[in-house]
Write a protein that holds these residues in place. Structure first.
Motif, PDB file in Angstrom:
ATOM      1  N   ARG A   1       7.457  -6.247   9.267  1.00  0.00           N
ATOM      2  CA  ARG A   1       7.298  -7.383   8.352  1.00  0.00           C
ATOM      3  C   ARG A   1       5.941  -7.330   7.644  1.00  0.00           C
ATOM      4  N   ASP A   2       4.890  -7.093   8.414  1.00  0.00           N
ATOM      5  CA  ASP A   2       3.543  -7.077   7.842  1.00  0.00           C
ATOM      6  C   ASP A   2       3.363  -5.940   6.839  1.00  0.00           C
ATOM      7  N   ILE A   3       3.855  -4.747   7.192  1.00  0.00           N
ATOM      8  CA  ILE A   3       3.736  -3.611   6.285  1.00  0.00           C
ATOM      9  C   ILE A   3       4.553  -3.854   5.024  1.00  0.00           C
ATOM     10  N   ALA A   4       5.768  -4.376   5.187  1.00  0.00           N
ATOM     11  CA  ALA A   4       6.634  -4.617   4.038  1.00  0.00           C
ATOM     12  C   ALA A   4       5.993  -5.594   3.056  1.00  0.00           C
ATOM     13  N   LEU A   5       5.414  -6.664   3.563  1.00  0.00           N
ATOM     14  CA  LEU A   5       4.765  -7.643   2.680  1.00  0.00           C
ATOM     15  C   LEU A   5       3.502  -7.072   2.046  1.00  0.00           C
ATOM     16  N   ARG A   6       2.816  -6.225   2.780  1.00  0.00           N
ATOM     17  CA  ARG A   6       1.639  -5.550   2.214  1.00  0.00           C
ATOM     18  C   ARG A   6       2.058  -4.658   1.054  1.00  0.00           C
ATOM     19  N   LEU A   7       3.121  -3.885   1.236  1.00  0.00           N
ATOM     20  CA  LEU A   7       3.605  -3.022   0.166  1.00  0.00           C
ATOM     21  C   LEU A   7       4.098  -3.852  -1.013  1.00  0.00           C
ATOM     22  N   ALA A   8       4.767  -4.968  -0.706  1.00  0.00           N
ATOM     23  CA  ALA A   8       5.285  -5.824  -1.773  1.00  0.00           C
ATOM     24  C   ALA A   8       4.164  -6.327  -2.668  1.00  0.00           C
ATOM     25  N   GLY A   9       3.006  -6.587  -2.067  1.00  0.00           N
ATOM     26  CA  GLY A   9       1.872  -7.066  -2.837  1.00  0.00           C
ATOM     27  C   GLY A   9       1.337  -6.041  -3.817  1.00  0.00           C
ATOM     28  N   ASP A  10       1.658  -4.763  -3.593  1.00  0.00           N
ATOM     29  CA  ASP A  10       1.191  -3.692  -4.478  1.00  0.00           C
ATOM     30  C   ASP A  10       2.275  -3.209  -5.434  1.00  0.00           C
ATOM     31  N   CYS A  11       3.435  -3.868  -5.411  1.00  0.00           N
ATOM     32  CA  CYS A  11       4.546  -3.465  -6.271  1.00  0.00           C
ATOM     33  C   CYS A  11       4.457  -4.143  -7.632  1.00  0.00           C
ATOM     34  N   ASP A  12       4.941  -3.446  -8.654  1.00  0.00           N
ATOM     35  CA  ASP A  12       4.968  -4.024  -9.992  1.00  0.00           C
ATOM     36  C   ASP A  12       6.157  -4.959 -10.178  1.00  0.00           C
ATOM     37  N   GLY A  13       7.276  -4.676  -9.514  1.00  0.00           N
ATOM     38  CA  GLY A  13       8.469  -5.481  -9.694  1.00  0.00           C
ATOM     39  C   GLY A  13       8.435  -6.786  -8.926  1.00  0.00           C
ATOM     40  N   SER A  14       9.397  -7.646  -9.221  1.00  0.00           N
ATOM     41  CA  SER A  14       9.514  -8.931  -8.541  1.00  0.00           C
ATOM     42  C   SER A  14      10.193  -8.735  -7.194  1.00  0.00           C
ATOM     43  N   VAL A  15       9.600  -9.288  -6.138  1.00  0.00           N
ATOM     44  CA  VAL A  15      10.104  -9.131  -4.776  1.00  0.00           C
ATOM     45  C   VAL A  15      10.401 -10.505  -4.187  1.00  0.00           C
ATOM     46  N   ASP A  16      11.573 -10.657  -3.591  1.00  0.00           N
ATOM     47  CA  ASP A  16      11.877 -11.871  -2.832  1.00  0.00           C
ATOM     48  C   ASP A  16      11.262 -11.676  -1.448  1.00  0.00           C
ATOM     49  N   ARG A  17      10.064 -12.177  -1.287  1.00  0.00           N
ATOM     50  CA  ARG A  17       9.316 -11.930  -0.051  1.00  0.00           C
ATOM     51  C   ARG A  17       9.965 -12.588   1.161  1.00  0.00           C
ATOM     52  N   ASP A  18      10.684 -13.681   0.938  1.00  0.00           N
ATOM     53  CA  ASP A  18      11.372 -14.354   2.035  1.00  0.00           C
ATOM     54  C   ASP A  18      12.523 -13.501   2.561  1.00  0.00           C
ATOM     55  N   VAL A  19      13.321 -12.941   1.654  1.00  0.00           N
ATOM     56  CA  VAL A  19      14.406 -12.046   2.061  1.00  0.00           C
ATOM     57  C   VAL A  19      13.837 -10.815   2.751  1.00  0.00           C
ATOM     58  N   LEU A  20      12.753 -10.291   2.215  1.00  0.00           N
ATOM     59  CA  LEU A  20      12.118  -9.112   2.797  1.00  0.00           C
ATOM     60  C   LEU A  20      11.622  -9.395   4.209  1.00  0.00           C
ATOM     61  N   ALA A  21      10.914 -10.494   4.387  1.00  0.00           N
ATOM     62  CA  ALA A  21      10.383 -10.844   5.708  1.00  0.00           C
ATOM     63  C   ALA A  21      11.513 -11.088   6.699  1.00  0.00           C
ATOM     64  N   ALA A  22      12.543 -11.795   6.249  1.00  0.00           N
ATOM     65  CA  ALA A  22      13.654 -12.100   7.148  1.00  0.00           C
ATOM     66  C   ALA A  22      14.382 -10.835   7.581  1.00  0.00           C
ATOM     67  N   SER A  23      14.584  -9.914   6.657  1.00  0.00           N
ATOM     68  CA  SER A  23      15.277  -8.678   7.007  1.00  0.00           C
ATOM     69  C   SER A  23      14.457  -7.846   7.980  1.00  0.00           C
ATOM     70  N   ALA A  24      13.134  -7.918   7.862  1.00  0.00           N
ATOM     71  CA  ALA A  24      12.278  -7.188   8.811  1.00  0.00           C
ATOM     72  C   ALA A  24      12.427  -7.748  10.222  1.00  0.00           C
ATOM     73  N   TRP A  25      12.451  -9.073  10.347  1.00  0.00           N
ATOM     74  CA  TRP A  25      12.601  -9.674  11.675  1.00  0.00           C
ATOM     75  C   TRP A  25      13.952  -9.333  12.295  1.00  0.00           C
ATOM     76  N   LEU A  26      14.977  -9.213  11.481  1.00  0.00           N
ATOM     77  CA  LEU A  26      16.336  -9.092  11.999  1.00  0.00           C
ATOM     78  C   LEU A  26      16.864  -7.656  12.039  1.00  0.00           C
ATOM     79  N   HIS A  27      16.147  -6.701  11.475  1.00  0.00           N
ATOM     80  CA  HIS A  27      16.745  -5.381  11.255  1.00  0.00           C
ATOM     81  C   HIS A  27      17.080  -4.629  12.541  1.00  0.00           C
ATOM     82  N   ASP A  28      16.370  -4.892  13.632  1.00  0.00           N
ATOM     83  CA  ASP A  28      16.604  -4.143  14.872  1.00  0.00           C
ATOM     84  C   ASP A  28      17.143  -5.013  16.010  1.00  0.00           C
TER      85      ASP A  28
END
Length: 221
Positions: A33-60
């Motif tokens: 989750r932390d790495i994904a949000l860090r990368l999202a902060g450096d992306c040019d495109g629009s990121v749904d950070r809530d979906v990203l964070a939630a998928s990180a918590w649930l992926h495994d």
């Protein structure tokens, strides 16, 4: 639904990790989750950070069941389980669909689809980056230990077969960790992910040089 999706997913995911081994526990999920949000902060495109964070918590969340032999594919199981959990909490169907794709596409298995959305690519990269660098190498060693700890199975030896006068072994040696880590770094999708991957690769190159020196290959003093 009043609670934000990321914190909600964290709350829902924690019970599933109670029987997890270190390589795929809730701390791994948090690092992803932390790495994904860090990368999202450096992306040019629009990121749904809530979906990203939630998928990180649930992926495994399916990893403990897969390890116990209760399911065959933790990606597929976690995708369906997460959808049920979030539907029961009143999460919008379009957000659940995006989260399901993230979870389903996070693995390097041949059966996993290619990540198509930016959130899915960021989750994939974050998960792979947690298998690179200092923490990543420890995590990969934990995975070797898990596989070696199965009944009547020896998976690998953490040594360098080229530097020992013992009888050679058919099991993989330390090169397995190098190969696993480099394979994952080579697969990264996003620019910020690849940039972080290069830095972690540099550390790993230094680590394996030091490893070789400690067992006498380069004449450690």
């Amino acid at each position: 639904m009043t609670q934000e999706l990321g914190p909600l997913a964290r709350t829902l995911s924690v019970p599933y990790y109670e029987d997890a081994l270190p390589a795929h526990d809730q701390f791994h999920a948090k690092r992803v989750r932390d790495i994904a949000l860090r990368l999202a902060g450096d992306c040019d495109g629009s990121v749904d950070r809530d979906v990203l964070a939630a998928s990180a918590w649930l992926h495994d969340i399916g990893r403990p069941r897969e390890r116990a032999g209760a399911i065959d594919d933790h990606d597929e199981w976690a995708t369906a389980e997460a959808a049920q959990l979030l539907t029961a909490e009143g999460v919008e169907s379009d957000r659940i669909s995006r989260l399901k794709h993230c979870i389903r596409a996070h693995s390097i298995r041949a059966s996993s689809p290619e990540p198509e959305t930016l959130e899915a690519k960021l989750l994939f990269d974050a998960d792979k980056l947690d298998a690179a660098g200092a923490r990543g190498l420890i995590r990969l060693a934990c995975i070797v230990g898990e596989r070696s700890g199965r009944t009547d199975e020896k998976y690998a030896v953490i040594d360098d077969a080229s530097a020992t006068d013992l009888e050679t072994s058919d099991y993989p040696d330390i090169g397995l960790l190098r190969n696993w880590a480099q394979e994952r770094v080579d697969m990264l999708y996003t620019h910020p992910g690849r940039r972080l991957g290069r830095r972690r690769r540099e550390f790993m190159d230094e680590f394996f040089t030091q490893f070789a020196g400690e067992i006498g290959v380069t004449g450690e003093r």
